[in-house]
Design an enzyme around this catalytic site. Sequence first.
Site, PDB file in Angstrom:
ATOM      1  N   ARG A   1       1.174  -1.243   0.720  1.00 14.31           N
ATOM      2  CA  ARG A   1       0.006   0.184  -0.212  1.00 14.31           C
ATOM      3  C   ARG A   1       1.335   1.326   0.087  1.00 14.31           C
ATOM      4  O   ARG A   1       0.590   2.185   0.559  1.00 14.31           O
ATOM      5  CB  ARG A   1      -0.729   0.136   1.184  1.00 14.31           C
TER       6      ARG A   1
ATOM      7  N   SER B   1     -10.678  -0.299   4.198  1.00 10.23           N
ATOM      8  CA  SER B   1      -9.177  -0.853   5.591  1.00 10.23           C
ATOM      9  C   SER B   1      -8.904   0.690   5.836  1.00 10.23           C
ATOM     10  O   SER B   1      -8.554   1.506   4.765  1.00 10.23           O
ATOM     11  CB  SER B   1      -8.860  -1.883   5.038  1.00 10.23           C
TER      12      SER B   1
ATOM     13  N   GLU C   1      -3.396   3.177   6.257  1.00 15.73           N
ATOM     14  CA  GLU C   1      -3.913   3.192   5.331  1.00 15.73           C
ATOM     15  C   GLU C   1      -4.459   4.255   4.284  1.00 15.73           C
ATOM     16  O   GLU C   1      -3.995   5.113   3.430  1.00 15.73           O
ATOM     17  CB  GLU C   1      -4.587   1.947   4.890  1.00 15.73           C
TER      18      GLU C   1
HETATM   19  C1  LIG Z   1     -15.555  -0.389  -0.416  1.00 20.38           C
HETATM   20  C2  LIG Z   1     -14.188   0.174  -0.350  1.00 20.38           C
HETATM   21  C3  LIG Z   1     -13.272  -0.382  -0.140  1.00 20.38           C
HETATM   22  C4  LIG Z   1     -11.650  -1.151  -0.809  1.00 20.38           C
HETATM   23  N1  LIG Z   1     -11.504  -1.963  -1.224  1.00 20.38           N
HETATM   24  C5  LIG Z   1      -9.686  -1.822  -1.854  1.00 20.38           C
HETATM   25  C6  LIG Z   1      -9.289  -3.171  -1.509  1.00 20.38           C
HETATM   26  O1  LIG Z   1      -9.399  -3.779  -1.999  1.00 20.38           O
HETATM   27  N2  LIG Z   1      -7.932  -3.079  -1.777  1.00 20.38           N
HETATM   28  C7  LIG Z   1      -6.815  -1.668  -1.852  1.00 20.38           C
HETATM   29  O2  LIG Z   1      -5.448  -1.753  -2.034  1.00 20.38           O
HETATM   30  N3  LIG Z   1      -7.677  -0.931  -1.284  1.00 20.38           N
HETATM   31  C8  LIG Z   1      -9.029  -0.730  -1.362  1.00 20.38           C
HETATM   32  N4  LIG Z   1     -10.397   0.409  -1.497  1.00 20.38           N
HETATM   33  C9  LIG Z   1      -8.832   1.628  -1.175  1.00 20.38           C
HETATM   34  C10 LIG Z   1      -9.359   2.564  -2.497  1.00 20.38           C
HETATM   35  O3  LIG Z   1     -10.322   2.024  -3.289  1.00 20.38           O
HETATM   36  C11 LIG Z   1      -7.701   2.269  -3.403  1.00 20.38           C
HETATM   37  O4  LIG Z   1      -6.728   2.617  -2.448  1.00 20.38           O
HETATM   38  C12 LIG Z   1      -7.821   3.067  -4.367  1.00 20.38           C
HETATM   39  O5  LIG Z   1      -6.902   2.580  -5.216  1.00 20.38           O
HETATM   40  C13 LIG Z   1      -7.891   4.788  -3.907  1.00 20.38           C
HETATM   41  O6  LIG Z   1      -8.368   5.626  -5.423  1.00 20.38           O
HETATM   42  P1  LIG Z   1      -8.842   6.692  -5.097  1.00 20.38           P
HETATM   43  O7  LIG Z   1      -8.924   7.130  -6.871  1.00 20.38           O
HETATM   44  O8  LIG Z   1     -10.031   6.993  -4.376  1.00 20.38           O
HETATM   45  O9  LIG Z   1      -7.612   7.787  -4.639  1.00 20.38           O
HETATM   46  P2  LIG Z   1      -8.209   9.389  -3.573  1.00 20.38           P
HETATM   47  O10 LIG Z   1      -8.182   8.039  -2.004  1.00 20.38           O
HETATM   48  O11 LIG Z   1      -8.625   9.936  -4.459  1.00 20.38           O
HETATM   49  O12 LIG Z   1      -6.242   9.565  -2.962  1.00 20.38           O
HETATM   50  C14 LIG Z   1      -5.413   8.295  -2.337  1.00 20.38           C
HETATM   51  C15 LIG Z   1      -3.633   9.539  -2.044  1.00 20.38           C
HETATM   52  O13 LIG Z   1      -3.615   9.192  -3.729  1.00 20.38           O
HETATM   53  C16 LIG Z   1      -3.409  10.215  -3.896  1.00 20.38           C
HETATM   54  N5  LIG Z   1      -3.699  10.407  -5.666  1.00 20.38           N
HETATM   55  C17 LIG Z   1      -4.638  10.475  -6.106  1.00 20.38           C
HETATM   56  N6  LIG Z   1      -4.700  10.259  -7.479  1.00 20.38           N
HETATM   57  C18 LIG Z   1      -3.581  11.177  -7.285  1.00 20.38           C
HETATM   58  C19 LIG Z   1      -2.503  11.002  -8.848  1.00 20.38           C
HETATM   59  N7  LIG Z   1      -3.705  10.854 -10.048  1.00 20.38           N
HETATM   60  N8  LIG Z   1      -0.702  11.245  -8.836  1.00 20.38           N
HETATM   61  C20 LIG Z   1      -0.813  11.306  -7.823  1.00 20.38           C
HETATM   62  N9  LIG Z   1      -1.130  10.912  -7.177  1.00 20.38           N
HETATM   63  C21 LIG Z   1      -2.546  10.932  -6.681  1.00 20.38           C
HETATM   64  C22 LIG Z   1      -4.395  11.188  -2.865  1.00 20.38           C
HETATM   65  O14 LIG Z   1      -3.506  12.808  -3.053  1.00 20.38           O
HETATM   66  C23 LIG Z   1      -4.820  10.565  -2.456  1.00 20.38           C
HETATM   67  O15 LIG Z   1      -3.295  10.755  -0.973  1.00 20.38           O
HETATM   68  C24 LIG Z   1     -10.925   0.482  -0.907  1.00 20.38           C
HETATM   69  C25 LIG Z   1     -11.810   1.760  -0.205  1.00 20.38           C
HETATM   70  C26 LIG Z   1     -13.937   1.789  -0.128  1.00 20.38           C
HETATM   71  C27 LIG Z   1     -14.347   2.334   0.492  1.00 20.38           C
END
Ligand SMILES: Cc1cc2nc3c(=O)[nH]c(=O)nc-3n(C[C@H](O)[C@H](O)[C@H](O)COP(=O)(O)OP(=O)(O)OC[C@H]3O[C@@H](n4cnc5c(N)ncnc54)[C@H](O)[C@@H]3O)c2cc1C
Length: 299
Positions: A172, A221, A291
Amino acid sequence: MKNIEKIEKKIKGKLRKNVSLKGYNTWKIGGNAELFFEPLDVNDLQNFLLLQNDLDITFLGNGSNVLVRDGGIKGCVICLKNTLKNYKILKNGEFIFEAGLSCMKIAQITAKENFTGLEFLCGIPGSLGGALVMNAGCYGGNIWENISTVNIIDKNGNISCRNKKEFDIGYRNVNIKENNYFISANFILQKNKLSNSMEKIKEYLEDRRAKQPTGLPSCGSVFKNPDNAHAANLIDSLDLKGYKIGGACISEKHANFIISEKNTQSDDIEKLIDFIQKKVYQEKNIFLETEVKFIGNKK
Ligand SMILES: Cc1cc2nc3c(=O)[nH]c(=O)nc-3n(C[C@H](O)[C@H](O)[C@H](O)COP(=O)(O)OP(=O)(O)OC[C@H]3O[C@@H](n4cnc5c(N)ncnc54)[C@H](O)[C@@H]3O)c2cc1C
């Protein structure tokens, strides 16, 4: 901030002031972004970054792994939730996806083409950019496994192509430099000889629905799993399911999920996270690292 009116005339995407971020994260909480930019495309994003020179920049994908604090975010949030969704399917299993595409869409596109390796992405509610930053994964897969190169833009608008080998990819966690942001990634996938990618996707989604509170506002998580243990089991073993602070509640279905009820303050969630960390440390002598990423300022 002084040049904003000038910049506005030269860009094509939407630039707005004082935008509530509640609609841009999966906990549906937090304060406002001082400025909020949704570029039309990569050129527009580059143009914006070239034109600005004094803004604090925060990238946001689908907001599914962030806690947006109640005091909001100074400077400009650049949000890819509704943009940068182009992709190309090249020969020999090579795919290029832009950073705003959702993980679900990427799982579906590759499965439909009968290539395997990204089915696990189907239930992760993030964008590709966020998944790259988090090295998102589940069901034995993680996003960086099948990547060859990524394209990055920096705060000054410079774009570069980087090989996967240039990154330290951990659990992560990926070491992207400060003020560098993902704009796209190239994947190399294998043909699925069993042609069962769509079935895998169905199974993964069913498994999630059975084990996680998928319909309720959360960030997935909250804590990373410590070595040789599961954060959810540790929290559950202390009988904390259902424990609440304000509107923040530890899920009854999965102890590593915190649910935000109506009118929850980000501060409630932060206090609950702190409470869990202290309790687990006191009782089990294990520190649970978060995380979820904290962004913005306290009220
Ligand atoms: C119901 C649920 C289930 C989930 N299950 C999983 C799972 O099974 N496995 C898992 O790993 N995660 C899981 N997650 C967590 C999450 O979905 C992942 O970490 C996902 O990859 C985050 O992507 P995001 O676009 O929402 O990132 P964001 O939440 O928008 O951003 C996360 C971080 O990345 C940065 N960021 C975003 N986009 C960029 C970019 N283009 N360039 C540079 N920095 C950037 C942001 O500033 C922040 O620091 C889950 C979340 C939920 C709500």
